[in-house]
Design a protein around this motif. Structure first.
Motif, mmCIF file in Angstrom:
data_model
loop_
_atom_site.group_PDB
_atom_site.id
_atom_site.type_symbol
_atom_site.label_atom_id
_atom_site.label_comp_id
_atom_site.label_asym_id
_atom_site.label_seq_id
_atom_site.Cartn_x
_atom_site.Cartn_y
_atom_site.Cartn_z
ATOM 1 N N LEU A 1 -4.664 2.834 0.759
ATOM 2 C CA LEU A 1 -3.484 3.307 -0.205
ATOM 3 C C LEU A 1 -2.064 2.993 0.403
ATOM 4 C CD1 LEU A 1 -4.285 6.737 -1.634
ATOM 5 C CD2 LEU A 1 -4.294 4.726 -3.010
ATOM 6 N N ASP A 2 -1.518 2.136 -0.249
ATOM 7 C CA ASP A 2 0.257 1.896 -0.118
ATOM 8 C C ASP A 2 0.813 3.090 -0.669
ATOM 9 O OD1 ASP A 2 2.489 0.634 0.393
ATOM 10 O OD2 ASP A 2 2.553 -0.504 -1.357
ATOM 11 N N ILE A 3 1.631 3.363 -0.087
ATOM 12 C CA ILE A 3 2.678 4.518 -0.808
ATOM 13 C C ILE A 3 3.279 4.270 -1.680
ATOM 14 C CG2 ILE A 3 4.397 6.254 -0.173
ATOM 15 C CD1 ILE A 3 3.376 6.648 2.591
ATOM 16 N N GLN A 4 4.025 2.930 -1.589
ATOM 17 C CA GLN A 4 5.042 2.730 -2.648
ATOM 18 C C GLN A 4 4.441 1.902 -3.762
ATOM 19 O OE1 GLN A 4 7.841 3.754 -2.884
ATOM 20 N NE2 GLN A 4 8.137 4.906 -0.978
ATOM 21 N N SER B 1 -8.988 8.675 2.692
ATOM 22 C CA SER B 1 -8.077 7.665 2.245
ATOM 23 C C SER B 1 -7.206 7.370 3.266
ATOM 24 C CB SER B 1 -6.974 8.635 1.193
ATOM 25 O OG SER B 1 -7.920 8.559 -0.194
ATOM 26 N N LEU B 2 -6.825 6.343 3.774
ATOM 27 C CA LEU B 2 -5.934 5.736 4.654
ATOM 28 C C LEU B 2 -4.887 5.312 4.046
ATOM 29 C CD1 LEU B 2 -8.358 3.562 7.225
ATOM 30 C CD2 LEU B 2 -6.842 5.604 7.934
ATOM 31 N N ILE B 3 -3.650 5.611 4.571
ATOM 32 C CA ILE B 3 -2.254 5.418 4.128
ATOM 33 C C ILE B 3 -1.607 4.257 4.691
ATOM 34 C CG2 ILE B 3 0.087 6.204 3.587
ATOM 35 C CD1 ILE B 3 -2.396 7.742 2.220
ATOM 36 N N LEU B 4 -1.176 3.198 4.044
ATOM 37 C CA LEU B 4 -0.270 2.095 4.521
ATOM 38 C C LEU B 4 1.045 2.316 4.442
ATOM 39 C CD1 LEU B 4 -2.551 -0.762 2.593
ATOM 40 C CD2 LEU B 4 -2.516 -0.250 5.216
ATOM 41 N N THR B 5 1.846 2.114 5.568
ATOM 42 C CA THR B 5 3.218 2.542 5.620
ATOM 43 C C THR B 5 3.894 1.616 6.370
ATOM 44 O OG1 THR B 5 4.548 4.447 6.102
ATOM 45 C CG2 THR B 5 2.966 3.886 7.488
ATOM 46 N N THR B 6 5.327 1.917 6.252
ATOM 47 C CA THR B 6 6.146 1.066 7.055
ATOM 48 C C THR B 6 7.104 2.008 7.732
ATOM 49 O OG1 THR B 6 7.967 1.225 5.162
ATOM 50 C CG2 THR B 6 6.355 -0.593 5.228
ATOM 51 N N GLY C 1 -5.430 9.404 7.708
ATOM 52 C CA GLY C 1 -4.598 8.778 8.749
ATOM 53 C C GLY C 1 -3.875 7.983 8.152
ATOM 54 N N PHE C 2 -2.973 7.082 8.929
ATOM 55 C CA PHE C 2 -1.992 5.999 8.390
ATOM 56 C C PHE C 2 -1.825 5.301 9.384
ATOM 57 C CE2 PHE C 2 0.607 9.351 10.808
ATOM 58 C CZ PHE C 2 1.272 8.476 11.643
ATOM 59 N N LEU C 3 -1.615 3.761 9.053
ATOM 60 C CA LEU C 3 -1.338 2.729 10.013
ATOM 61 C C LEU C 3 -0.187 1.772 9.255
ATOM 62 C CD1 LEU C 3 -4.216 -0.018 9.810
ATOM 63 C CD2 LEU C 3 -4.176 2.136 8.178
ATOM 64 N N LEU C 4 0.504 0.941 10.032
ATOM 65 C CA LEU C 4 1.365 0.064 9.809
ATOM 66 C C LEU C 4 1.070 -1.099 8.924
ATOM 67 C CD1 LEU C 4 4.011 0.525 12.731
ATOM 68 C CD2 LEU C 4 3.927 1.697 10.556
#
Length: 220
Positions: free
Chosen positions: A58-61, A83-88, A105-108
């Motif tokens: 999942l992208d946040i924006q 759900s894995l969060i894609l972030t910057t 979790g999350f990853l860049l």
């Protein structure tokens, strides 16, 4: 590891090139299948209902329905999906909110291909994944003005655990897997897994990520 089972993934990002890149990376692993792609959060929830994937990236924006709102709906609509969060780097506060809402979790977005595949595999196996680079930024955020109140609450909750449970929780805070924690504590992986389940229940945490953050708040 996923025990030879094919991991089914839905990719949700409003940028077609990013979706294409993620698909190319994931499908290079024979044990991962991308079953659908979504351009917004609403499509992500609808496609997850249809395909019942193991993991949703999942992208946040995103338009229509942002990633954080979609995360909440996914937990209700397809509770088995992780759900894995894609972030910057610029979205630290959003990452904290996502983890608090039960994200796995999350990853860049600029993570290495091997890291992306590893994160998906970890989520599918029921483990959490925190990108090392992004984790540093989250920890910095936790050290802000809210840290004192969070630490007091965390210590209160951790005090309910037994000494052995606190030892396992401390290793979760270090990001160790069940197998690595077992080697550190001279316990079998299955025993550690049992302790982790008990810890999550006592702390009322949805997943290992929340427990790890709680351990950090408590200064473990």
């Amino acid at each position: 590891m996923t025990g030879g089972r094919v991991v089914r993934v839905v990719i949700a990002d409003d940028e077609p090139l990013i979706r294409a890149g993620i698909r190319m990376i994931l499908t290079s692993d024979p044990d991962i299948e991308v079953v659908a792609e979504a351009a917004n959060g609403r499509e992500a929830v609808d496609l997850a209902r249809l395909h019942v994937p193991d993991v949703v990236l999942l992208d946040i924006q995103m338009p229509v329905l942002d990633g954080l709102t979609a995360l909440g709906e996914l937990r209700r609509a397809v509770p088995s999906a992780r759900s894995l969060i894609l972030t910057t780097f610029g979205e630290k506060e959003n990452v904290l909110r996502a983890l608090g809402q039960g994200g796995a979790g999350f990853l860049l977005k600029d993570s290495a291909p091997a890291e992306l595949i590893g994160a998906v595999r970890a989520a599918a196996a029921g483990d959490a994944y925190l990108s090392p680079a992004a984790t540093r930024h989250v920890v910095d955020q936790l050290a802000s003005g809210r840290a004192v109140a969070r630490a007091e609450e965390a210590r209160r909750r951790v005090a309910e655990l037994s000494e052995r449970e606190r030892g396992v929780l401390a290793l979760l805070g270090e990001g160790l897997s069940n197998a690595d924690a077992g080697r550190r504590l001279h316990m079998s992986e299955a025993t550690v897994k049992t302790y982790v389940s008990r810890i999550l229940a006592k702390l009322e945490c949805d997943n290992r990520v929340q427990a790890a953050l709680l351990a950090r708040d408590a200064g473990m």
